[in-house]
Motif scaffolding. Structure first.
Motif, mmCIF file in Angstrom:
data_model
loop_
_atom_site.group_PDB
_atom_site.id
_atom_site.type_symbol
_atom_site.label_atom_id
_atom_site.label_comp_id
_atom_site.label_asym_id
_atom_site.label_seq_id
_atom_site.Cartn_x
_atom_site.Cartn_y
_atom_site.Cartn_z
ATOM 1 N N LEU A 192 27.086 -21.317 -6.330
ATOM 2 C CA LEU A 192 27.590 -22.640 -6.719
ATOM 3 C C LEU A 192 27.110 -23.012 -8.112
ATOM 4 C CD1 LEU A 192 27.092 -24.571 -3.364
ATOM 5 C CD2 LEU A 192 29.265 -23.846 -4.365
ATOM 6 N N LEU A 193 25.853 -22.736 -8.393
ATOM 7 C CA LEU A 193 25.313 -23.036 -9.723
ATOM 8 C C LEU A 193 25.974 -22.171 -10.791
ATOM 9 C CD1 LEU A 193 21.533 -23.315 -8.766
ATOM 10 C CD2 LEU A 193 23.075 -25.198 -9.369
ATOM 11 N N LYS A 194 26.139 -20.892 -10.494
ATOM 12 C CA LYS A 194 26.784 -19.989 -11.443
ATOM 13 C C LYS A 194 28.229 -20.383 -11.679
ATOM 14 C CE LYS A 194 27.549 -15.048 -12.312
ATOM 15 N NZ LYS A 194 27.378 -13.669 -11.780
ATOM 16 N N GLY A 195 28.867 -20.947 -10.645
ATOM 17 C CA GLY A 195 30.262 -21.358 -10.760
ATOM 18 C C GLY A 195 30.462 -22.672 -11.500
ATOM 19 N N GLY A 196 29.382 -23.287 -11.949
ATOM 20 C CA GLY A 196 29.500 -24.491 -12.760
ATOM 21 C C GLY A 196 29.489 -25.793 -11.981
ATOM 22 N N HIS A 197 29.240 -25.734 -10.684
ATOM 23 C CA HIS A 197 29.193 -26.964 -9.898
ATOM 24 C C HIS A 197 27.888 -27.718 -10.164
ATOM 25 C CE1 HIS A 197 32.816 -26.098 -7.595
ATOM 26 N NE2 HIS A 197 32.395 -24.844 -7.514
ATOM 27 N N GLU A 198 27.951 -29.028 -10.070
ATOM 28 C CA GLU A 198 26.775 -29.867 -10.237
ATOM 29 C C GLU A 198 26.161 -30.104 -8.859
ATOM 30 O OE1 GLU A 198 25.462 -34.342 -11.774
ATOM 31 O OE2 GLU A 198 27.584 -33.779 -11.657
ATOM 32 N N VAL A 199 25.045 -29.447 -8.603
ATOM 33 C CA VAL A 199 24.352 -29.625 -7.334
ATOM 34 C C VAL A 199 23.383 -30.795 -7.511
ATOM 35 C CG1 VAL A 199 22.864 -28.571 -5.594
ATOM 36 C CG2 VAL A 199 24.603 -27.191 -6.755
ATOM 37 N N VAL A 200 23.768 -31.965 -6.991
ATOM 38 C CA VAL A 200 23.016 -33.193 -7.264
ATOM 39 C C VAL A 200 21.755 -33.301 -6.414
ATOM 40 C CG1 VAL A 200 25.015 -34.443 -8.106
ATOM 41 C CG2 VAL A 200 24.479 -34.500 -5.658
ATOM 42 N N ALA A 201 21.709 -32.605 -5.294
ATOM 43 C CA ALA A 201 20.501 -32.576 -4.462
ATOM 44 C C ALA A 201 20.596 -31.417 -3.492
ATOM 45 C CB ALA A 201 20.316 -33.884 -3.695
ATOM 46 N N VAL A 202 19.440 -30.896 -3.132
ATOM 47 C CA VAL A 202 19.344 -29.835 -2.129
ATOM 48 C C VAL A 202 18.527 -30.363 -0.954
ATOM 49 C CG1 VAL A 202 18.398 -27.563 -1.604
ATOM 50 C CG2 VAL A 202 19.575 -27.959 -3.777
ATOM 51 N N TYR A 203 19.135 -30.341 0.223
ATOM 52 C CA TYR A 203 18.450 -30.706 1.457
ATOM 53 C C TYR A 203 18.023 -29.423 2.161
ATOM 54 C CZ TYR A 203 19.772 -35.656 1.343
ATOM 55 O OH TYR A 203 19.895 -36.983 1.009
ATOM 56 N N THR A 204 16.764 -29.369 2.571
ATOM 57 C CA THR A 204 16.259 -28.196 3.268
ATOM 58 C C THR A 204 15.176 -28.634 4.248
ATOM 59 O OG1 THR A 204 15.439 -25.934 2.949
ATOM 60 C CG2 THR A 204 14.478 -27.630 1.553
ATOM 61 N N GLN A 205 14.815 -27.757 5.175
ATOM 62 C CA GLN A 205 13.786 -28.089 6.157
ATOM 63 C C GLN A 205 12.435 -28.260 5.460
ATOM 64 O OE1 GLN A 205 13.705 -28.327 9.610
ATOM 65 N NE2 GLN A 205 15.765 -27.728 10.183
ATOM 66 N N PRO A 206 11.594 -29.156 5.964
ATOM 67 C CA PRO A 206 10.263 -29.341 5.363
ATOM 68 C C PRO A 206 9.431 -28.068 5.444
ATOM 69 C CG PRO A 206 10.792 -31.125 6.890
ATOM 70 C CD PRO A 206 11.841 -30.068 7.089
ATOM 71 N N PRO A 207 8.465 -27.926 4.556
ATOM 72 C CA PRO A 207 7.557 -26.777 4.634
ATOM 73 C C PRO A 207 6.897 -26.694 6.007
ATOM 74 C CG PRO A 207 7.275 -27.902 2.539
ATOM 75 C CD PRO A 207 8.183 -28.767 3.365
ATOM 76 N N ARG A 208 6.756 -25.462 6.522
ATOM 77 C CA ARG A 208 6.176 -25.234 7.844
ATOM 78 C C ARG A 208 4.931 -24.357 7.723
ATOM 79 N NH1 ARG A 208 9.152 -29.117 10.340
ATOM 80 N NH2 ARG A 208 11.379 -28.611 10.427
ATOM 81 N N ALA A 209 4.008 -24.542 8.655
ATOM 82 C CA ALA A 209 2.830 -23.688 8.714
ATOM 83 C C ALA A 209 3.261 -22.287 9.131
ATOM 84 C CB ALA A 209 1.822 -24.249 9.702
ATOM 85 N N ALA A 210 2.779 -21.284 8.421
ATOM 86 C CA ALA A 210 3.176 -19.896 8.702
ATOM 87 C C ALA A 210 2.081 -18.947 8.247
ATOM 88 C CB ALA A 210 4.492 -19.569 8.002
ATOM 89 N N GLY A 211 2.134 -17.723 8.789
ATOM 90 C CA GLY A 211 1.179 -16.704 8.401
ATOM 91 C C GLY A 211 -0.157 -16.858 9.112
ATOM 92 N N ARG A 212 -1.059 -15.937 8.856
ATOM 93 C CA ARG A 212 -2.349 -15.939 9.552
ATOM 94 C C ARG A 212 -3.170 -17.177 9.226
ATOM 95 N NH1 ARG A 212 -4.445 -9.628 9.340
ATOM 96 N NH2 ARG A 212 -2.726 -8.741 10.571
ATOM 97 N N GLY A 213 -3.068 -17.639 7.977
ATOM 98 C CA GLY A 213 -3.819 -18.822 7.585
ATOM 99 C C GLY A 213 -3.136 -20.125 7.925
ATOM 100 N N MET A 214 -1.890 -20.026 8.441
ATOM 101 C CA MET A 214 -1.089 -21.191 8.806
ATOM 102 C C MET A 214 -0.955 -22.181 7.636
ATOM 103 S SD MET A 214 -0.006 -20.492 11.738
ATOM 104 C CE MET A 214 0.704 -22.010 12.354
ATOM 105 N N ALA A 215 -0.851 -21.650 6.429
ATOM 106 C CA ALA A 215 -0.618 -22.498 5.264
ATOM 107 C C ALA A 215 0.835 -22.961 5.268
ATOM 108 C CB ALA A 215 -0.916 -21.721 3.979
ATOM 109 N N LEU A 216 1.079 -24.126 4.686
ATOM 110 C CA LEU A 216 2.440 -24.633 4.604
ATOM 111 C C LEU A 216 3.269 -23.739 3.688
ATOM 112 C CD1 LEU A 216 1.945 -28.503 4.379
ATOM 113 C CD2 LEU A 216 2.674 -27.154 6.349
ATOM 114 N N ARG A 217 4.456 -23.362 4.166
ATOM 115 C CA ARG A 217 5.314 -22.456 3.409
ATOM 116 C C ARG A 217 6.675 -23.114 3.190
ATOM 117 N NH1 ARG A 217 5.780 -16.577 5.798
ATOM 118 N NH2 ARG A 217 3.564 -16.676 5.225
ATOM 119 N N LYS A 218 7.125 -23.132 1.954
ATOM 120 C CA LYS A 218 8.435 -23.695 1.635
ATOM 121 C C LYS A 218 9.530 -22.745 2.095
ATOM 122 C CE LYS A 218 6.588 -25.942 -2.505
ATOM 123 N NZ LYS A 218 6.561 -25.925 -3.988
ATOM 124 N N SER A 219 10.685 -23.299 2.443
ATOM 125 C CA SER A 219 11.809 -22.465 2.854
ATOM 126 C C SER A 219 12.339 -21.670 1.659
ATOM 127 C CB SER A 219 12.927 -23.338 3.426
ATOM 128 O OG SER A 219 13.616 -24.015 2.377
#
Length: 308
Positions: free
Chosen positions: A19-46
């Motif tokens: 979409l970005l390469k095609g020239g569209h204006e992406v005014v906002a991106v909605y995504t799931q909140p960062p979740r705890a993951a991995g052995r250290g359970m650190a917050l990880r962004k999607s």
């Protein structure tokens, strides 16, 4: 066009980039909140969060879209349309009505077959010969909206869910650009689905992942590749005096006739209810994926051992 993008996993990233390469204006991106993951359970962004951040886009991570305040924020973006790709949150009616031209979903199946959460896995597990991508106008029903574009993708006899995932991700990215161009020009036509032919791709649960060696080899093989690389099919075996779960990431159909679950040779061929499968890539708990040869070198596993 002025677009809102809504997605979470790596499957959605090529669509955002297209979409970005095609020239569209992406005014906002909605995504799931960062979740705890991995052995250290650190917050990880999607993956979508990271891609949007790299592109300098506005990122929103609400826990849900049910509140009037959150719905008002969404509508205030004044977008022409929204693109949704495996976002993972319910979209209430006010959200569906908040853009001028509607919300469009990239769905990884040939609708109405495999509506729901796990269409890629379920298609391979069922032994389907083809899958594909639909661009669908979103309505309130689960994946029930009219289909605007459809493209097919063959499923090879040994193709895994991971391989199909990657192919459909790229296919969907090119298709959404095509769909938005047609939407902008007024030529996009969306046709109602035939609900009578609908099937549902239920979310994969742990109970779905254990290998049942009593089934025919072809069914076992489809089960293994349909869950590879994640969440992975598995069996249990006694190793070093204790029970251990072993994941199977790849397999081939093989010849063999013995009680189900019995190891037939030194190439990790296992008998099924009918025929046999050769396990070509496995993963022990806490270890990296390995070939059958590497797995067998590290353990004492005589022929006629029975896998559970």
């Amino acid at each position: 066009m002025r677009i809102i993008f809504m997605g979470t996993p790596d499957f959605a990233v090529p669509a955002l980039q297209a979409l970005l390469k095609g020239g569209h204006e992406v005014v906002a991106v909605y995504t799931q909140p960062p979740r705890a993951a991995g052995r250290g359970m650190a917050l990880r962004k999607s993956p979508v969060h990271e891609a949007a951040e790299a592109a300098g886009l506005e990122i929103r991570v609400p826990n849900d879209l049910k509140s009037p305040a959150e719905q008002k924020r969404f509508a205030a973006l004044d977008a022409e349309a929204a693109v949704v790709v495996a976002y993972g949150l319910i979209l209430p009616k006010p959200i569906l009505n908040a853009t001028r031209r509607g919300l469009f979903n990239i769905h990884a199946s040939l609708l109405p077959r495999w509506r729901g959460a796990a269409p890629i896995n379920r298609a391979i597990m069922a032994g389907d010969a083809e899958s594909g991508v639909c661009i669908m106008r979103i309505t309130e029903g689960l994946d029930e909206g009219p289909v605007c574009l459809m493209e097919r993708e063959s499923i090879g006899p040994d193709m895994t869910a991971g391989q199909l995932h990657d192919a459909l991700s790229e296919l969907g990215a090119s298709m959404i650009v095509e769909a938005l161009a047609a939407l902008e020009s007024g030529t996009l036509q969306c046709l109602a689905q035939d609900d009578a032919n609908a099937t549902y791709a239920a979310k994969i649960k742990n109970a779905d992942t254990r290998i049942d060696w009593s089934l025919a080899a072809k069914v076992v093989h489809n089960h293994i590749r349909g869950l590879s690389p994640y969440p992975s099919a598995w069996f249990e075996i006694n190793l070093g005096g204790k029970r251990e779960r072993v994941k199977v990431l790849d397999s081939k159909l093989a010849d063999g006739n013995a009680p189900a679950g019995m190891l037939l040779d030194d190439a990790l061929t296992v008998a099924c209810g009918e025929g046999a499968v050769r396990l070509t890539e496995v993963q022990r708990a806490g270890k990296k994926p390995m070939s059958a040869d590497s797995f067998l070198r590290g353990i004492d596993l005589p022929a006629r051992t029975v896998f559970d």
